[in-house]
Design an enzyme around this catalytic site. Structure first.
Site, PDB file in Angstrom:
ATOM      1  N   SER A 182      18.343   3.207  24.563  1.00 47.55           N
ATOM      2  CA  SER A 182      19.542   3.934  24.129  1.00 47.55           C
ATOM      3  C   SER A 182      20.601   3.797  25.204  1.00 47.55           C
ATOM      4  O   SER A 182      20.277   3.842  26.408  1.00 47.55           O
ATOM      5  CB  SER A 182      19.224   5.414  23.912  1.00 47.55           C
ATOM      6  OG  SER A 182      20.415   6.173  23.774  1.00 47.55           O
TER       7      SER A 182
ATOM      8  N   TYR B  12      15.498  13.167  26.540  1.00 44.25           N
ATOM      9  CA  TYR B  12      15.636  11.923  25.793  1.00 44.25           C
ATOM     10  C   TYR B  12      16.205  10.818  26.682  1.00 44.25           C
ATOM     11  O   TYR B  12      15.694   9.694  26.699  1.00 44.25           O
ATOM     12  CB  TYR B  12      16.538  12.152  24.585  1.00 44.25           C
ATOM     13  CG  TYR B  12      16.761  10.929  23.735  1.00 44.25           C
ATOM     14  CD1 TYR B  12      15.784  10.476  22.863  1.00 44.25           C
ATOM     15  CD2 TYR B  12      17.968  10.233  23.783  1.00 44.25           C
ATOM     16  CE1 TYR B  12      15.987   9.364  22.067  1.00 44.25           C
ATOM     17  CE2 TYR B  12      18.186   9.121  22.996  1.00 44.25           C
ATOM     18  CZ  TYR B  12      17.190   8.683  22.137  1.00 44.25           C
ATOM     19  OH  TYR B  12      17.401   7.568  21.355  1.00 44.25           O
TER      20      TYR B  12
END
Length: 246
Positions: free
Chosen positions: A140, A153
């Site tokens: 990401s 995350y």
């Protein structure tokens, strides 16, 4: 671009980005195995593509081991591509670092980090046997620019990037290429709960302004599982319309 005859496993493929990737690979001739914890949804997606389905819980080492055994049977022991897309995003939407629950933190790391590692470990013998194995880890771009208020995350995807580089060196002698794709926020059902301000930040901050759909990612992923992509091993590609540059 053709993937005719190449056996490719996609995790987290029941819906969202994983499903879009699977459909793109199928259109290019790949022989797919889809894996997901959501069995009913995953089987429906697999049936619609003429693909095989294996249930896997990325938080459970025994489940991952069983997945490896199933994939070995389905591919006659030779796997050409592993797309490590399966992950969870607990906490996205705005949790400060000092309010993250320990159980939530551990779950994210267990699935996103340990699960990615164990999937590679389970599939590595099959990837080696194919002679042209490719691993694509879905990271990401939040880990590249340090997005705030979703640290569990971000940390997990930063670890995926670091593992990609280490695995590229360890698996390279077996001619297994390992790369990472780092998308920005995509327009999928899995990002509906992301605050509108964060969507707007991405949309306005990209070199090519606007929203980004899962379809923007698929051709890059398809190229990375081709035989010719070996020279890119170890690289992290921020496929995000220019929000972050590598």
């Amino acid at each position: 671009m053709s993937l005719d005859g190449r056996h490719i496993l996609v995790t987290g493929a029941a819906s969202g980005l994983g499903e879009v990737i699977a459909r793109s690979l199928a259109a290019k001739g790949a022989r797919l195995i889809l894996a997901d914890i959501a069995e009913e949804e995953g089987r429906a997606t697999a049936d619609s593509l003429g693909a095989a389905f294996v249930r896997v819980d990325l938080g459970d080492p025994d489940s991952i081991r069983a997945c490896g055994e199933a994939v070995a049977r389905l591919t006659a022991g030779k796997l050409h591509g592993l797309i490590n897309n399966g992950a969870i995003a607990t906490g996205i939407g705005g949790i400060p670092y000092d309010e993250i629950e320990l159980e939530s933190w551990d779950l994210v790391q267990r699935v996103n980090v340990r699960g990615t590692w164990l999937m590679v470990r389970a599939m590595a013998p099959l990837l080696k046997a194919s002679g042209s194995g490719r691993v694509v880890n879905m990271a990401s771009d939040t880990a590249l620019w340090g997005a705030p208020r979703l640290m569990s995350y971000v940390a997990s995807k930063g670890a995926v990037i670091a593992m990609t580089r280490s695995l590229a060196r360890e698996l390279g002698p077996d001619r297994i290429g390992v790369t990472a794709v780092a998308p920005g926020i995509l327009t999928t059902e899995s990002t509906d709960y992301v605050p509108e301000a964060r969507h707007r930040q991405y949309s306005e901050g990209r070199a090519v302004p606007g929203a980004q759909s899962p379809q923007d990612i698929t051709d890059v992923v398809a190229f990375l599982v081709e035989e010719g992509a070996l020279t890119l091993t170890g690289q992290v590609l921020p496929v995000n319309n220019g929000f972050v540059f590598a």
